[in-house]
Each structure stands twice: as C-alpha cells, then as structure tokens.
Design a protein around this motif. Structure first.
Motif, PDB file in Angstrom:
ATOM      1  N   LEU A  74       0.824  -1.193   0.000  1.00  0.00           N
ATOM      2  CA  LEU A  74       0.000   0.000   0.000  1.00  0.00           C
ATOM      3  C   LEU A  74       0.865   1.252   0.000  1.00  0.00           C
ATOM      4  CD1 LEU A  74      -2.815  -0.859   2.571  1.00  0.00           C
ATOM      5  CD2 LEU A  74      -2.888  -1.010   0.095  1.00  0.00           C
ATOM      6  N   ILE A  75       0.479   2.199  -0.828  1.00  0.00           N
ATOM      7  CA  ILE A  75       1.115   3.504  -0.901  1.00  0.00           C
ATOM      8  C   ILE A  75       0.059   4.547  -0.592  1.00  0.00           C
ATOM      9  CG2 ILE A  75       2.448   5.086  -2.359  1.00  0.00           C
ATOM     10  CD1 ILE A  75       3.854   2.473  -1.901  1.00  0.00           C
ATOM     11  N   LYS A  76       0.453   5.684  -0.011  1.00  0.00           N
ATOM     12  CA  LYS A  76      -0.492   6.766   0.242  1.00  0.00           C
ATOM     13  C   LYS A  76      -0.170   7.950  -0.660  1.00  0.00           C
ATOM     14  CE  LYS A  76      -1.600   5.591   5.017  1.00  0.00           C
ATOM     15  NZ  LYS A  76      -1.601   6.054   6.424  1.00  0.00           N
ATOM     16  N   ASP A  77      -1.237   8.563  -1.207  1.00  0.00           N
ATOM     17  CA  ASP A  77      -1.019   9.747  -2.031  1.00  0.00           C
ATOM     18  C   ASP A  77      -0.839  10.972  -1.131  1.00  0.00           C
ATOM     19  OD1 ASP A  77      -3.534  10.540  -1.173  1.00  0.00           O
ATOM     20  OD2 ASP A  77      -4.531  10.059  -3.059  1.00  0.00           O
ATOM     21  N   ASP A  78      -0.732  12.155  -1.732  1.00  0.00           N
ATOM     22  CA  ASP A  78      -0.443  13.350  -0.945  1.00  0.00           C
ATOM     23  C   ASP A  78      -1.605  13.772  -0.047  1.00  0.00           C
ATOM     24  OD1 ASP A  78      -2.097  14.095  -3.005  1.00  0.00           O
ATOM     25  OD2 ASP A  78      -0.989  15.908  -3.525  1.00  0.00           O
ATOM     26  N   LYS A  79      -2.774  13.156  -0.216  1.00  0.00           N
ATOM     27  CA  LYS A  79      -3.906  13.430   0.651  1.00  0.00           C
ATOM     28  C   LYS A  79      -4.110  12.332   1.693  1.00  0.00           C
ATOM     29  CE  LYS A  79      -4.853  17.138  -1.644  1.00  0.00           C
ATOM     30  NZ  LYS A  79      -4.581  18.476  -1.067  1.00  0.00           N
ATOM     31  N   GLY A  80      -3.223  11.328   1.695  1.00  0.00           N
ATOM     32  CA  GLY A  80      -3.314  10.259   2.675  1.00  0.00           C
ATOM     33  C   GLY A  80      -4.177   9.088   2.270  1.00  0.00           C
ATOM     34  N   LYS A  81      -4.663   9.077   1.009  1.00  0.00           N
ATOM     35  CA  LYS A  81      -5.510   7.965   0.561  1.00  0.00           C
ATOM     36  C   LYS A  81      -4.638   6.777   0.181  1.00  0.00           C
ATOM     37  CE  LYS A  81      -9.010   6.643  -2.826  1.00  0.00           C
ATOM     38  NZ  LYS A  81      -9.890   7.063  -3.941  1.00  0.00           N
ATOM     39  N   PRO A  82      -4.902   5.592   0.738  1.00  0.00           N
ATOM     40  CA  PRO A  82      -4.092   4.417   0.386  1.00  0.00           C
ATOM     41  C   PRO A  82      -4.504   3.829  -0.953  1.00  0.00           C
ATOM     42  CG  PRO A  82      -5.769   3.797   1.975  1.00  0.00           C
ATOM     43  CD  PRO A  82      -5.894   5.284   1.792  1.00  0.00           C
ATOM     44  N   TYR A  83      -3.525   3.308  -1.662  1.00  0.00           N
ATOM     45  CA  TYR A  83      -3.803   2.589  -2.901  1.00  0.00           C
ATOM     46  C   TYR A  83      -2.751   1.512  -3.096  1.00  0.00           C
ATOM     47  CZ  TYR A  83      -0.212   5.658  -4.964  1.00  0.00           C
ATOM     48  OH  TYR A  83       0.962   6.329  -5.230  1.00  0.00           O
ATOM     49  N   LEU A  84      -3.090   0.494  -3.878  1.00  0.00           N
ATOM     50  CA  LEU A  84      -2.140  -0.581  -4.158  1.00  0.00           C
ATOM     51  C   LEU A  84      -1.048  -0.079  -5.078  1.00  0.00           C
ATOM     52  CD1 LEU A  84      -4.534  -3.620  -4.663  1.00  0.00           C
ATOM     53  CD2 LEU A  84      -2.946  -3.271  -2.775  1.00  0.00           C
ATOM     54  N   LEU A  85       0.148  -0.609  -4.901  1.00  0.00           N
ATOM     55  CA  LEU A  85       1.329  -0.098  -5.594  1.00  0.00           C
ATOM     56  C   LEU A  85       1.132  -0.001  -7.098  1.00  0.00           C
ATOM     57  CD1 LEU A  85       4.290   0.809  -5.530  1.00  0.00           C
ATOM     58  CD2 LEU A  85       4.944  -1.596  -5.648  1.00  0.00           C
ATOM     59  N   ASN A  86       0.655  -1.073  -7.750  1.00  0.00           N
ATOM     60  CA  ASN A  86       0.497  -1.012  -9.201  1.00  0.00           C
ATOM     61  C   ASN A  86      -0.973  -0.899  -9.615  1.00  0.00           C
ATOM     62  OD1 ASN A  86      -0.293  -3.551  -8.540  1.00  0.00           O
ATOM     63  ND2 ASN A  86       1.386  -4.605  -9.577  1.00  0.00           N
ATOM     64  N   GLU A  87      -1.824  -0.508  -8.664  1.00  0.00           N
ATOM     65  CA  GLU A  87      -3.216  -0.133  -8.931  1.00  0.00           C
ATOM     66  C   GLU A  87      -3.995  -1.204  -9.703  1.00  0.00           C
ATOM     67  OE1 GLU A  87      -4.064   3.939  -9.976  1.00  0.00           O
ATOM     68  OE2 GLU A  87      -2.038   4.531  -9.486  1.00  0.00           O
ATOM     69  N   THR A  88      -3.773  -2.472  -9.350  1.00  0.00           N
ATOM     70  CA  THR A  88      -4.593  -3.533  -9.937  1.00  0.00           C
ATOM     71  C   THR A  88      -6.053  -3.352  -9.542  1.00  0.00           C
ATOM     72  OG1 THR A  88      -2.693  -5.001  -9.745  1.00  0.00           O
ATOM     73  CG2 THR A  88      -4.825  -6.034 -10.193  1.00  0.00           C
ATOM     74  N   PHE A  89      -6.266  -2.901  -8.300  1.00  0.00           N
ATOM     75  CA  PHE A  89      -7.605  -2.615  -7.805  1.00  0.00           C
ATOM     76  C   PHE A  89      -7.623  -1.230  -7.162  1.00  0.00           C
ATOM     77  CE2 PHE A  89      -7.330  -7.246  -7.606  1.00  0.00           C
ATOM     78  CZ  PHE A  89      -8.556  -7.638  -8.133  1.00  0.00           C
ATOM     79  N   HIS A  90      -8.746  -0.550  -7.267  1.00  0.00           N
ATOM     80  CA  HIS A  90      -9.017   0.597  -6.404  1.00  0.00           C
ATOM     81  C   HIS A  90      -9.477   0.046  -5.069  1.00  0.00           C
ATOM     82  CE1 HIS A  90      -8.877   3.686  -9.613  1.00  0.00           C
ATOM     83  NE2 HIS A  90      -9.290   2.692 -10.375  1.00  0.00           N
ATOM     84  N   ILE A  91      -9.087   0.697  -3.980  1.00  0.00           N
ATOM     85  CA  ILE A  91      -9.409   0.166  -2.654  1.00  0.00           C
ATOM     86  C   ILE A  91      -9.901   1.273  -1.731  1.00  0.00           C
ATOM     87  CG2 ILE A  91      -7.615  -1.599  -2.891  1.00  0.00           C
ATOM     88  CD1 ILE A  91      -6.062   0.016  -0.698  1.00  0.00           C
ATOM     89  N   SER A  92     -10.559   0.864  -0.663  1.00  0.00           N
ATOM     90  CA  SER A  92     -10.882   1.762   0.447  1.00  0.00           C
ATOM     91  C   SER A  92     -10.934   0.926   1.716  1.00  0.00           C
ATOM     92  CB  SER A  92     -12.224   2.460   0.213  1.00  0.00           C
ATOM     93  OG  SER A  92     -12.512   3.362   1.276  1.00  0.00           O
ATOM     94  N   LEU A  93     -10.509   1.529   2.832  1.00  0.00           N
ATOM     95  CA  LEU A  93     -10.427   0.836   4.113  1.00  0.00           C
ATOM     96  C   LEU A  93     -11.209   1.600   5.180  1.00  0.00           C
ATOM     97  CD1 LEU A  93      -6.563   0.186   4.160  1.00  0.00           C
ATOM     98  CD2 LEU A  93      -8.334  -1.347   3.291  1.00  0.00           C
ATOM     99  N   ALA A  94     -11.692   0.865   6.177  1.00  0.00           N
ATOM    100  CA  ALA A  94     -12.385   1.495   7.297  1.00  0.00           C
ATOM    101  C   ALA A  94     -12.268   0.599   8.512  1.00  0.00           C
ATOM    102  CB  ALA A  94     -13.859   1.732   6.967  1.00  0.00           C
ATOM    103  N   ASN A  95     -12.398   1.200   9.697  1.00  0.00           N
ATOM    104  CA  ASN A  95     -12.422   0.394  10.916  1.00  0.00           C
ATOM    105  C   ASN A  95     -13.179   1.114  12.018  1.00  0.00           C
ATOM    106  OD1 ASN A  95     -10.398   1.975  12.630  1.00  0.00           O
ATOM    107  ND2 ASN A  95      -9.162   1.502  10.823  1.00  0.00           N
TER     108      ASN A  95
END
Length: 210
Positions: A74-95
């Motif tokens: 997982l990598i985070k963009d400049d806004k803190g949104k996580p995404y997979l390194l080679n973007e095979t899938f768009h993702i979102s997380l919650a807890n």
C-alpha cells in the motif's frame, strides 16, 4: 480466522468485514506486511488503534486472496488515501473496533465506512448535514449515523481532497438499503449509489459510481 463477511458486489467489485479476535502479532502474520508498512505499524502505540489498523488490512488481504492477487503493498497519495502499488484494484479501508472493513474495484474508485450510532453525532451534526438532511435526521442517532457513514465513504472515494461533507456531499435518506447521493463541485453534480448494511450495532456504507 474471523472473516465474518466476504461478498461480491458485482463482477468487478467485492467487500469484506473482519472482526478482531486475534493478537496484533497474529494479524500481522496473516496480512504479511511489507517492510514500509511494518514501520508505519510500529509508529502506532495505542494497542486498540494498532488492532484497528491491522483489521482493515486483514479484510483487504482476504479480498486479494480471493482474487488470487498475492501482492500487498500500500502507498499513500499526498492526501493520505491508500492505494495498491500497481493499482490492480481501487481500494478503500475502514475500521471501528472491533471491526475492520475493505472494498475493492477493478476499474473505479470506491469508498467504505463503518460507524456505530453515538451521542457525539448530535454535537457535530451541524458540521456535516445541510438543512434538508438536518430536518430529516432530527436527533435520530441511527439516521445521523447513516448520513455520517455515507458522507465519509464518499469522501474516501473522492480522495480526501478539498471537499466539505456539508456543502459538497448530498445524501437522500434511504427508504431501503440503497442510498442515492451526489458530490457537487463547480456547479456539477456526480451521482453515486451507496449500499447500506446493519451489522451488530454498526452501520456499513459502500460507495461506488452509480
């Protein structure tokens, strides 16, 4: 393994729910974190926050395993949104303790949130509800919770940029499990369909393009 839900939304998207019943060490082994994420994990000192952080990633790991996709970087963009390194899938997380949740989509951004009705929503409702929504919700904690989770899920989908929950995200309160919502920017509205679920005492909202 307390994977309590793994469900396909359609051929391109799935979501999962994980209930925390393990130690942090066992969750870490299951997720099989790369070195960068291990560094981030060590910086979380509160035991419950650490478990929450791991639980959403355990849900994501279960989704990726089901897709025969072993990579977990997982990598985070400049806004803190996580995404997979080679973007095979768009993702979102919650807890929200004791649950972690995740959603994936092959082609489009998605969002997920999980929340428990709480009196604190009464104190902050003026910050995230417009006048129409406030009139509909009144002081109903369940409605307030659905509004909050719906807007948070869309906020995550959009990417945590300059977006006001009150001014830019509108939610039509549901009469069933499907919610209609929109993001309004530069006088243009983009419509979304949000799916809502009740699990134990929690509400879960999934956001995806309508």
């Amino acid at each position: 393994m307390p994977l309590v839900k793994l469900e396909k939304i359609n051929q391109n998207s799935s979501w999962a729910l994980w209930k925390i019943q393990e130690t942090a060490d066992l969750l870490t082994k299951y997720v099989h974190l790369p070195s960068d994420d291990l560094i981030e994990l060590r910086e979380i000192h509160h035991p419950r926050k650490k478990l929450e952080w791991l639980s959403s990633r355990a849900a994501l790991r279960a989704l990726l395993n089901a897709e025969d996709h072993p990579e977990f970087r997982l990598i985070k963009d400049d806004k803190g949104k996580p995404y997979l390194l080679n973007e095979t899938f768009h993702i979102s997380l919650a807890n929200s303790f004791p649950y972690g949740a995740a959603i994936i989509h092959r082609h489009h951004p998605v969002g997920i949130d999980i929340e428990k009705p709480s009196a604190k929503l009464l104190r902050v409702k003026h910050k995230f509800l417009n006048s129409t929504e406030a009139e509909e919700a009144c002081d109903d904690l369940d409605k307030l919770c659905i509004y909050w989770a719906a807007k948070e899920s869309l906020y995550k989908l959009y990417g945590r940029k300059q977006l006001s929950l009150k001014q830019n995200i509108g939610v039509d309160f549901p009469t069933n499990q499907s919610v209609s919502a929109s993001i309004l920017l530069n006088e243009q509205a983009t419509r979304f369909r949000l799916d809502t679920f009740r699990w134990d005492e929690f509400y879960i909202v999934l956001s995806h393009i309508d």
